[in-house]
Design an enzyme around this catalytic site. Sequence first.
Site, PDB file in Angstrom:
ATOM      1  N   ASP A 198       0.827  -1.201   0.000  1.00 57.79           N
ATOM      2  CA  ASP A 198       0.000   0.000   0.000  1.00 57.79           C
ATOM      3  C   ASP A 198       0.868   1.260   0.000  1.00 57.79           C
ATOM      4  O   ASP A 198       1.852   1.339   0.737  1.00 57.79           O
ATOM      5  CB  ASP A 198      -0.858  -0.036   1.283  1.00 57.79           C
ATOM      6  CG  ASP A 198      -1.938   1.016   1.302  1.00 57.79           C
ATOM      7  OD1 ASP A 198      -2.814   0.983   0.427  1.00 57.79           O
ATOM      8  OD2 ASP A 198      -1.917   1.887   2.207  1.00 57.79           O
ATOM      9  N   GLU A 260       1.678  -0.635  -4.999  1.00 55.59           N
ATOM     10  CA  GLU A 260       0.632   0.351  -5.269  1.00 55.59           C
ATOM     11  C   GLU A 260       1.328   1.709  -5.225  1.00 55.59           C
ATOM     12  O   GLU A 260       1.572   2.267  -4.159  1.00 55.59           O
ATOM     13  CB  GLU A 260      -0.489   0.315  -4.228  1.00 55.59           C
ATOM     14  CG  GLU A 260      -1.647   1.208  -4.661  1.00 55.59           C
ATOM     15  CD  GLU A 260      -2.184   2.135  -3.588  1.00 55.59           C
ATOM     16  OE1 GLU A 260      -3.262   2.691  -3.800  1.00 55.59           O
ATOM     17  OE2 GLU A 260      -1.533   2.346  -2.550  1.00 55.59           O
TER      18      GLU A 260
HETATM   19  C1  BGC Z   1      -5.517   2.234  -0.434  1.00 49.91           C
HETATM   20  C2  BGC Z   1      -6.632   3.083   0.028  1.00 49.91           C
HETATM   21  C3  BGC Z   1      -6.245   3.669   1.364  1.00 49.91           C
HETATM   22  C4  BGC Z   1      -4.908   4.387   1.301  1.00 49.91           C
HETATM   23  C5  BGC Z   1      -4.342   4.637   2.649  1.00 49.91           C
HETATM   24  C6  BGC Z   1      -4.480   3.292  -0.628  1.00 49.91           C
HETATM   25  O1  BGC Z   1      -3.739   3.347  -1.606  1.00 49.91           O
HETATM   26  O2  BGC Z   1      -5.769   1.537  -1.620  1.00 49.91           O
HETATM   27  O3  BGC Z   1      -7.837   2.391   0.089  1.00 49.91           O
HETATM   28  O4  BGC Z   1      -7.213   4.608   1.747  1.00 49.91           O
HETATM   29  O5  BGC Z   1      -3.971   3.625   0.626  1.00 49.91           O
HETATM   30  O6  BGC Z   1      -3.917   3.454   3.231  1.00 49.91           O
END
Ligand code: BGC
Length: 536
Positions: A198, A260
């Site tokens: 993340d 991500e």
């Molecule tokens: C997740 C989100 C989240 C954020 C903070 C993101 O990239 O996919 O859903 O709100 O990270 O953790």
Amino acid sequence: MIYQIYPRSFADANGDGIGDLPGITARLDHLVELGVDAVWLSPFYPSPQADAGYDVADYRDVDPLFGTLADADRLIAEAHDRGLRVIVDLVPNHTSSAHRWFREALAAAPGSPERARYVFRDGGGPDGDEPPNDWTSVFGGPAWTRVTGPDGSPGQWYLHLFDPGQPDLNWDNPDIRAEFLDVLRFWLDRGVDGFRVDVAHGLIKQADLANWREPQEILSGNEADRPRPPMWDQDGVHEIYREWRRLLDSYDGGRVLVAEAWVEPAERLARYVRPDEMHQAFNFEYLQASWTAPAQYAVITRSLEATDSVGAPTTWVLSNHDVVRHASRLGLPVGTPRPNGIGIGDPQPDAALGLRRARAASLLMLALPGSAYLFQGEELGLPEHMTLPDEARQDPTWERSGHAERGRDGCRVPIPWEADAPSYGFGPTDASWLPQPPMWAEYAVDRQREVPGSTYELYRTALRLRREHGLGRGTLYWLSSGDEVLSFRNGEVSVLTNFGDAAAPLPAGAELLHASAPLTDEGAVPADVTVWFRAA
Ligand code: BGC
């Protein structure tokens, strides 16, 4: 092909209205029938749920909302029995404010080792009552919150790029690095096949925490023509992933790291998947590209070139739990910037056009070489819930933006399995943590299974052919890239998408393999349709 499960909204075994791990395990056969290779589970760890579980209070357990560690073990084992790989979500940029470390930091003095796990700073201005810099939170409002001391006096400020319930960790601190290596080992030892990381582009901040002066776009990376923001895509993050990669490589079975990272351009994103770093990175530039032949041609070409330059597979994604579902997004006028949620009173997409384009887009995506990521429900053609009552909204974005941004609830609504069952088969009761719209029945799995032409069968056939023809591991050769029609070949399969208004002819002798909608009586490809064919 990796299928994203959003545990709260996939299947609810205990009937409390929130999906859970036993619910997922009970539905694994659906994923096998669909043709999934791997699942990625959004967070299920203990959490106050300030951001739907992306605020983790304990990285080594399961929240009772979702089940127990034994349920997680069973899910992993049952998935493996069916040949499905399991990727879990790792949230290293921030913890929950309920994490033991943050509670210790609040109880400790400024300058203490406990505070040094997070980003605490004295405030600005004569009384320290101004935030240390001008950064704003991705969810709206300032990115800093001031804490109060045990005697009630105002104290230091802490950084949270997201919700105040998600304090950012200080990744310059070796304790944090050691802790996360241990968390990785904990889940690797339990048998997971990898991690979706993340906010992978956010862990390291520019050392001086320089003012940014720009509004914070939701998880925006840096674009080519702007200076790099001091909170995103700093070079220091790569050292962290190299260390993780060495750890993963010491395990058997090809465990993977998926970034991500909302980073543009593709060349910067490719740095996350160099041979000694992560294995894949989400391609958000693709997700955001307009539905026109030139835009799609450009993003596909750039993505392939960028990942080829570092020898990594390209990835493709159209929907996830953070964006308006593509069956609705593509029903907005071409060129509309991606909205952060759609609600009552907002311009509504053209539902039929959106679904038609979404089917064409998915069929185009599933023919591309690389890894495709699907989001639960897209195989049903599920639209965004666009009439969700504002009182029902739970995404912190809605409140923190002062009701300017609806946020992400509309794509997170529990999915329909059986048209005539309570909560459309989501669980044994009518309970559903976000209300499901009445039209959900028509999208239910049991209304689409074995129904020729349904979106579910469109995906099933596409995934079967993708596997049979090895498209994911193939190579793309462009056949044509005009203003209205794109066509390419991947192995034995040729693909044509018509973005224009007039029907486009297929080459003479083409043998049709699959199509996102029926051809014209003359055998041509109508507007907003993708076909797969074998050339004569
Ligand atoms: C997740 C989100 C989240 C954020 C903070 C993101 O990239 O996919 O859903 O709100 O990270 O953790």
